[in-house]
Design an enzyme around this catalytic site. Sequence first.
Site, mmCIF file in Angstrom:
data_model
loop_
_atom_site.group_PDB
_atom_site.id
_atom_site.type_symbol
_atom_site.label_atom_id
_atom_site.label_comp_id
_atom_site.label_asym_id
_atom_site.label_seq_id
_atom_site.Cartn_x
_atom_site.Cartn_y
_atom_site.Cartn_z
ATOM 1 C CB CYS A 87 -0.895 0.029 1.241
ATOM 2 S SG CYS A 87 -2.024 -1.367 1.384
ATOM 3 N N GLY A 111 -0.824 0.560 -4.927
ATOM 4 C CA GLY A 111 -2.130 0.014 -4.603
ATOM 5 C C GLY A 111 -3.193 0.558 -5.519
ATOM 6 C CG ASN A 165 3.004 0.118 3.112
ATOM 7 O OD1 ASN A 165 2.635 -0.961 2.671
ATOM 8 N ND2 ASN A 165 4.128 0.697 2.738
ATOM 9 N N GLY A 166 1.634 -2.441 5.142
ATOM 10 C CA GLY A 166 2.330 -3.595 5.696
ATOM 11 C C GLY A 166 1.376 -4.718 6.026
ATOM 12 C CB CYS A 204 10.803 -5.172 1.683
ATOM 13 S SG CYS A 204 10.170 -6.199 0.339
ATOM 14 C CE1 TYR A 243 6.980 -5.797 -10.856
ATOM 15 C CE2 TYR A 243 5.840 -5.671 -8.756
ATOM 16 C CZ TYR A 243 5.807 -5.759 -10.128
ATOM 17 O OH TYR A 243 4.612 -5.799 -10.781
ATOM 18 C CB SER A 285 9.547 -2.879 -12.500
ATOM 19 O OG SER A 285 9.125 -4.128 -12.999
ATOM 20 C CG ASP A 292 10.555 -9.708 -16.009
ATOM 21 O OD1 ASP A 292 10.422 -8.574 -15.510
ATOM 22 O OD2 ASP A 292 9.584 -10.442 -16.274
ATOM 23 C CG ASP A 293 10.663 -7.283 -12.064
ATOM 24 O OD1 ASP A 293 10.043 -8.231 -11.557
ATOM 25 O OD2 ASP A 293 10.113 -6.438 -12.788
ATOM 26 C CB CYS A 327 6.872 -11.522 1.468
ATOM 27 S SG CYS A 327 6.876 -10.013 2.458
#
Length: 484
Positions: A12, A38, A113-114, A247, A253, A295, A357-358, A394
Amino acid sequence: MFNEIKGLNEECGVFGVFGASQASQLTYFGLHTLQHRGQEGAGIVSSDGMRLYQHRDRGLLADVFSNPADLTRLVGKAAIGHVRYGTSGSNSIANVQPFLFHFYDGDIALAHNGNLTNAKSLKRRLEKNGAVFQSNSDTEILIHLIRQKQDCDFITALKQSLTEVKGGFAFLLLQKDRLIAALDPNGFRPLVIGKLNEAYIVASETCALDVIGAQFVRDVMPGELIIIDKDGLKIDCFTKDTQLAVCSMEYVYFARPDSIIHGVTVHNARKQMGRLLAKEHPTQKADMVIGVPNSSLSAASGYAEAAGLPYEMGLIKSQYIARTFIQPTQELRERGVKMKLSAVRGVVEGKSIVIVDDSIVRGTTSKQIVKLLRDAGAVEVHMRIASPPFKYPCFYGIDVSTRSELLAANHSVEEMCRVIGADSLEFLSIESLIKAISIPNANKYPNGGLTVAYFDGQYPTPLYDYEADYLKSLQQQTLRKEQC
């Protein structure tokens, strides 16, 4: 529950302002810059010093505030806002933040956020003590914990409550006369402070400061409590038991390339990932390097630079479709990839391509990209991934697949290569990922102050409510491999 984690999705975005005229309009601009974090819902709560005003709804920010009057009604010189992708709770209006709570001794707005790893246990305990929840988001838990501590002043109750919640969190709280921010003891999610004239800003990323012309002041550090009121900014803490573990997927990303997280520009980190990837896994006799928009473009340019190969635009991304992993079914995700990306035939036809790619999660997007390039006439498609194999979930604020859905958890690199249909497939090592990011002054922390648990399974904290399900999934995974 562990098996309810759905897929690789953004967490978020939060944004707060204190001391600025038209605070809600500034919050709107900040949230617009954080829209990549988000896309399910958005909202803003403002304060005029006497009371709080709220508007929120499901959908993109521009849709939520499509009527200008909705923003105009949010008067005052302080505001907090939120853009949501739900890591917990269903996609209903009840779960769209910021939440606004009305109490006899003053209203409180809350944005988060989290993801709390002990939310289930805390909610059960709170309900036994009489708490009634209005949403099924883990965010609401913090308010109930605070309100149970009636013998404390608000800041003391908040500090005590913040030590009870576990996992990843960046909280913003707004009262009529102050803005408060708090970051978890590991700093999993980014949170920064800025200043615009005499006003203070708190945001998930520095790109949101840039869009309103605010100056960056500092990162919020793990375990810190930031209090902003008429007297200015005060930096406090709710715990000293901290260990920086940002993180790593923020750099890989999630964050915008123009954001700076703990002194590291995201674009520079991604470009260095590409350079190190080229050194670890060069591709013989390739004609060009292309990146997967958007990304992966930084990493692709770094790979091309280190490999001494031309960097070309071989894939075009439609700007009018949301990210494909948000789609709820595999069929819709595959259709979404085709709508989102198209290959440039005049660039790739007859060529040997290195596609950077990521990450690879399920493999859906990678498989479709390889097919797009082959259908456009590419002779060879060599895929290079600018992060290590994504093997573990995660639990700190990214909605990641169950381990059974993660391609790298179930297949070797060679098997993954066959699944996606590439001529070759290679990944960046964990050591090179840490080296590429290189957070300044983070050498005293494990993994250079980063969380790399998605790649090695070594989580920096206990998993609490997720522990039993996670261990069970590992056992089932081992059993399936033995049977094969």
